[in-house]
Design an enzyme around this catalytic site. Structure first.
Site, PDB file in Angstrom:
ATOM      1  N   THR A  30      40.517  36.000  37.345  1.00 29.73           N
ATOM      2  CA  THR A  30      40.248  36.433  36.180  1.00 29.73           C
ATOM      3  C   THR A  30      40.433  37.981  36.311  1.00 29.73           C
ATOM      4  OG1 THR A  30      38.023  36.735  37.168  1.00 29.73           O
ATOM      5  CG2 THR A  30      38.093  34.850  35.678  1.00 29.73           C
ATOM      6  N   GLY A  40      34.187  57.806  51.162  1.00 28.52           N
ATOM      7  CA  GLY A  40      35.377  57.352  51.566  1.00 28.52           C
ATOM      8  C   GLY A  40      36.332  57.386  50.381  1.00 28.52           C
ATOM      9  N   CYS A  89      37.605  42.944  42.980  1.00 27.06           N
ATOM     10  CA  CYS A  89      36.460  42.742  42.221  1.00 27.06           C
ATOM     11  C   CYS A  89      36.005  44.208  41.593  1.00 27.06           C
ATOM     12  CB  CYS A  89      35.303  42.329  42.981  1.00 27.06           C
ATOM     13  SG  CYS A  89      35.623  40.545  43.434  1.00 27.06           S
ATOM     14  N   LYS A 109      38.245  45.641  38.475  1.00 29.80           N
ATOM     15  CA  LYS A 109      38.212  44.635  37.349  1.00 29.80           C
ATOM     16  C   LYS A 109      37.230  44.348  36.666  1.00 29.80           C
ATOM     17  CE  LYS A 109      38.510  40.082  39.168  1.00 29.80           C
ATOM     18  NZ  LYS A 109      37.285  39.588  38.613  1.00 29.80           N
TER      19      LYS A 109
HETATM   20  N1  LIG Z   1      37.709  37.713  46.187  1.00 27.76           N
HETATM   21  C1  LIG Z   1      36.486  37.998  46.211  1.00 27.76           C
HETATM   22  O1  LIG Z   1      36.079  38.535  47.015  1.00 27.76           O
HETATM   23  C2  LIG Z   1      35.679  37.438  45.284  1.00 27.76           C
HETATM   24  C3  LIG Z   1      34.115  37.485  45.270  1.00 27.76           C
HETATM   25  C4  LIG Z   1      33.402  36.915  44.134  1.00 27.76           C
HETATM   26  C5  LIG Z   1      34.117  36.582  43.208  1.00 27.76           C
HETATM   27  N2  LIG Z   1      35.469  36.687  42.972  1.00 27.76           N
HETATM   28  C6  LIG Z   1      35.970  35.966  41.788  1.00 27.76           C
HETATM   29  O2  LIG Z   1      36.447  34.801  41.876  1.00 27.76           O
HETATM   30  C7  LIG Z   1      37.522  34.406  41.059  1.00 27.76           C
HETATM   31  C8  LIG Z   1      38.751  34.093  42.205  1.00 27.76           C
HETATM   32  O3  LIG Z   1      38.932  35.189  42.895  1.00 27.76           O
HETATM   33  P1  LIG Z   1      39.978  34.918  44.188  1.00 27.76           P
HETATM   34  O4  LIG Z   1      39.840  36.367  44.780  1.00 27.76           O
HETATM   35  O5  LIG Z   1      39.667  33.647  44.876  1.00 27.76           O
HETATM   36  O6  LIG Z   1      41.427  34.817  43.478  1.00 27.76           O
HETATM   37  P2  LIG Z   1      42.863  34.109  44.032  1.00 27.76           P
HETATM   38  O7  LIG Z   1      43.681  35.074  43.252  1.00 27.76           O
HETATM   39  O8  LIG Z   1      42.759  34.473  45.530  1.00 27.76           O
HETATM   40  O9  LIG Z   1      42.798  32.683  43.977  1.00 27.76           O
HETATM   41  C9  LIG Z   1      42.825  32.097  42.415  1.00 27.76           C
HETATM   42  C10 LIG Z   1      43.818  30.829  42.672  1.00 27.76           C
HETATM   43  O10 LIG Z   1      43.557  30.117  41.602  1.00 27.76           O
HETATM   44  C11 LIG Z   1      44.750  29.422  41.525  1.00 27.76           C
HETATM   45  N3  LIG Z   1      45.152  28.955  40.239  1.00 27.76           N
HETATM   46  C12 LIG Z   1      45.226  29.534  38.880  1.00 27.76           C
HETATM   47  N4  LIG Z   1      45.297  28.791  37.727  1.00 27.76           N
HETATM   48  C13 LIG Z   1      45.265  27.364  38.217  1.00 27.76           C
HETATM   49  C14 LIG Z   1      45.220  26.116  37.850  1.00 27.76           C
HETATM   50  N5  LIG Z   1      45.356  26.022  36.339  1.00 27.76           N
HETATM   51  N6  LIG Z   1      45.104  25.004  38.667  1.00 27.76           N
HETATM   52  C15 LIG Z   1      44.833  25.040  39.887  1.00 27.76           C
HETATM   53  N7  LIG Z   1      44.774  26.527  40.385  1.00 27.76           N
HETATM   54  C16 LIG Z   1      44.972  27.378  39.888  1.00 27.76           C
HETATM   55  C17 LIG Z   1      45.966  30.336  41.877  1.00 27.76           C
HETATM   56  O11 LIG Z   1      47.188  29.851  42.402  1.00 27.76           O
HETATM   57  C18 LIG Z   1      45.255  31.056  43.010  1.00 27.76           C
HETATM   58  O12 LIG Z   1      45.529  30.382  44.227  1.00 27.76           O
HETATM   59  C19 LIG Z   1      37.763  35.624  40.293  1.00 27.76           C
HETATM   60  O13 LIG Z   1      37.176  35.425  39.142  1.00 27.76           O
HETATM   61  C20 LIG Z   1      37.072  36.806  41.065  1.00 27.76           C
HETATM   62  O14 LIG Z   1      36.501  37.687  40.430  1.00 27.76           O
HETATM   63  C21 LIG Z   1      36.256  36.862  43.894  1.00 27.76           C
END
Ligand SMILES: NC(=O)c1ccc[n+]([C@@H]2O[C@H](COP(=O)([O-])OP(=O)(O)OC[C@H]3O[C@@H](n4cnc5c(N)ncnc54)[C@H](O)[C@@H]3O)[C@@H](O)[C@H]2O)c1
Length: 432
Positions: A86, A256, A263, A266
């Site tokens: 997102t 820092g 996160c 955004k």
């Molecule tokens: N990264 C973090 O530390 C973290 C922590 C808490 C919450 N979040 C939230 O979790 C969500 C995901 O974050 P992330 O860091 O894992 O993202 P990311 O970009 O690492 O992974 C997202 C995955 O979704 C896949 N994808 C997109 N559309 C798709 C579809 N239609 N079908 C199948 N796969 C699809 C992409 O190819 C990608 O591999 C975000 O909303 C983020 O804000 C992230």
């Protein structure tokens, strides 16, 4: 239970693997064929300590599979987690929900029996309502429940955070899904995690409010560090003195670089944008965003001062470029602002990061990767410690590089000034 994680990124992969380790049958789906191919071969595409071992273990036990076939994976599952990205909208500040709504559309034609559809992705308030509307369009009435279950794991500590969370937040407007999810999370609740059941909208907002608050803490101490520098105070004394107050707490009070990562940047922007839509002015978070954007400029100005404004042809080393240690994630890392700015001023930059070379710097003039700490520092005028990897915490700079003296700018306050000065090197840090 049969679970399907849609989106096999940092969140989908970690939580999918951990759910399978708790005994569930999990399929992790992604539209990225290469990601799934590599996972099927046992190769984990991200750097997350302990994850590889857990993937291999659970694949072996047949509880964990990977697929690109979304429809088939949905049909076989009872609980579907949406874990897609997102990001911030291009040319805007609100969350781009295209990936989430695309998944909802695909889901709407694959609901063959009662399913719980969960957003684990961080989504603005009312997104659950929208998903529900999309699903209802296909005559799926009573065959699904849309729930918000925000994820709080931190990259680099993700497995521990998933397994021993402070709290599990479930936002659902019905008791049936609440019961099922309490059961799913039972093993974590019995280990001490607090289970919080709220309305779906409240759960969506809890996630944004938490991230905005943590970002505020970091920004707050960064600004206090600026004052410490002007008044001859060590900001670490302030962090300790404040942090011991239980109402405040010591975490996220370390000065820092600007906060970065996938996160905070955004999510702070997205919550402001959501509030604006509801005619609410989140003035505190607005100043946090502004202050954080200024932080990289401020630290760059300190670099220019350290180099006495003569940046052209200066050799600068970056130790660490990821936004924090123990992750390979480069999203919104402050190095993405600082390195191009220094290159533009004519500096010659070498960097080393334990997670390897970064595609983000490939096309930037005079920026190259060195595959060891020593090689990255050789010939350098200024060494910037940008990320607090353990690898950088006990370097004997004097023994490592004997041929030339250089200056160190420790943006993470890893070292004691006296220790570095005893090695005959000039040393600068933040807020002290
Ligand atoms: N990264 C973090 O530390 C973290 C922590 C808490 C919450 N979040 C939230 O979790 C969500 C995901 O974050 P992330 O860091 O894992 O993202 P990311 O970009 O690492 O992974 C997202 C995955 O979704 C896949 N994808 C997109 N559309 C798709 C579809 N239609 N079908 C199948 N796969 C699809 C992409 O190819 C990608 O591999 C975000 O909303 C983020 O804000 C992230």
């Amino acid at each position: 239970m049969k679970l399907c994680m849609i989106g096999t990124g940092y969140v989908g992969l970690v939580s999918g693997v951990c759910f399978s380790d708790l005994g569930n049958e999990v399929v992790c789906v992604d539209k990225d064929i290469n990601k799934i191919k590599s996972l099927k071969m046992g190769k984990v595409p991200i750097y997350e300590p302990g994850l590889s071992e857990l993937v291999i273990k659970n694949v072996k036990s047949n509880r964990l599979t990977f697929s690109t076939d979304l429809k088939k994976s949905i049909l076989r599952s009872d609980i579907i987690f949406i874990c897609v990205g997102t990001p911030t909208k291009r040319n805007g500040s609100s969350a781009d929900l295209t990936q989430v709504y695309n998944v909802a559309k695909e889901l709407s034609s694959s609901i063959n029996r009662f399913k719980i559809i969960i957003t684990k992705s961080t989504v603005p308030v009312t997104t659950g309502d929208e998903i529900e509307k999309i699903l209802k369009k296909k005559n799926n009435k009573n065959k699904f429940s849309v729930v918000s279950n925000p994820e709080f794991l931190r990259e680099g500590e993700a497995i521990r955070d998933f397994t021993y969370p402070d709290r599990i937040v479930i936002g659902s407007n019905d008791q049936k899904s609440n019961r099922i999810l309490k059961n799913l999370y039972g093993p974590l609740i019995s280990k001490g995690a607090q289970y919080v059941h709220t309305s779906r909208r409240a759960a969506e907002l809890i996630k944004y409010a938490s991230n905005a608050f943590l970002a505020t803490k970091i920004t707050f101490i960064n600004e206090i560090a600026n004052l410490c520098e002007k008044t001859g105070i060590n900001v670490e004394d302030i962090s300790i003195g404040m942090g011991l107050d239980k109402r405040i707490g010591s975490r996220f009070l370390r000065a820092g670089p600007a906060y970065g990562g996938s996160c905070f940047p955004k999510d702070t922007k997205a919550i402001i944008s959501t509030a604006d839509k509801f005619n609410t002015n989140l003035s505190v978070i607005k100043s946090v965003v502004k202050s954080n954007e200024n932080r990289s400029k401020l630290l760059l100005n300190r670099v220019y001062d350290i180099l006495k404004k003569r940046v052209k042809n200066k050799k600068i080393t970056f130790l660490g470029v990821t936004f924090k240690a123990n992750t390979d994630d480069m999203r919104d890392s402050s190095s993405l602002t600082m390195i191009p700015a220094l290159s533009k001023k004519g500096a010659i930059i070498k960097y080393f990061d334990p997670t390897g070379e970064k595609k983000e710097f490939k096309k930037i003039k005079n920026v190259s990767y060195a595959n060891s700490i020593k090689k990255s520092i050789e010939g350098s005028d200024l060494v910037i410690i940008h990320t607090e990897w353990n690898d950088f915490k006990s370097i004997n700079f004097k023994n490592l590089i004997k041929s030339k003296k250089f200056t160190i700018f420790d943006m993470r306050n890893i070292y004691a000034e006296t220790k570095i000065k005893a090695q005959g090197l000039k040393y600068f840090s933040v807020g002290r």
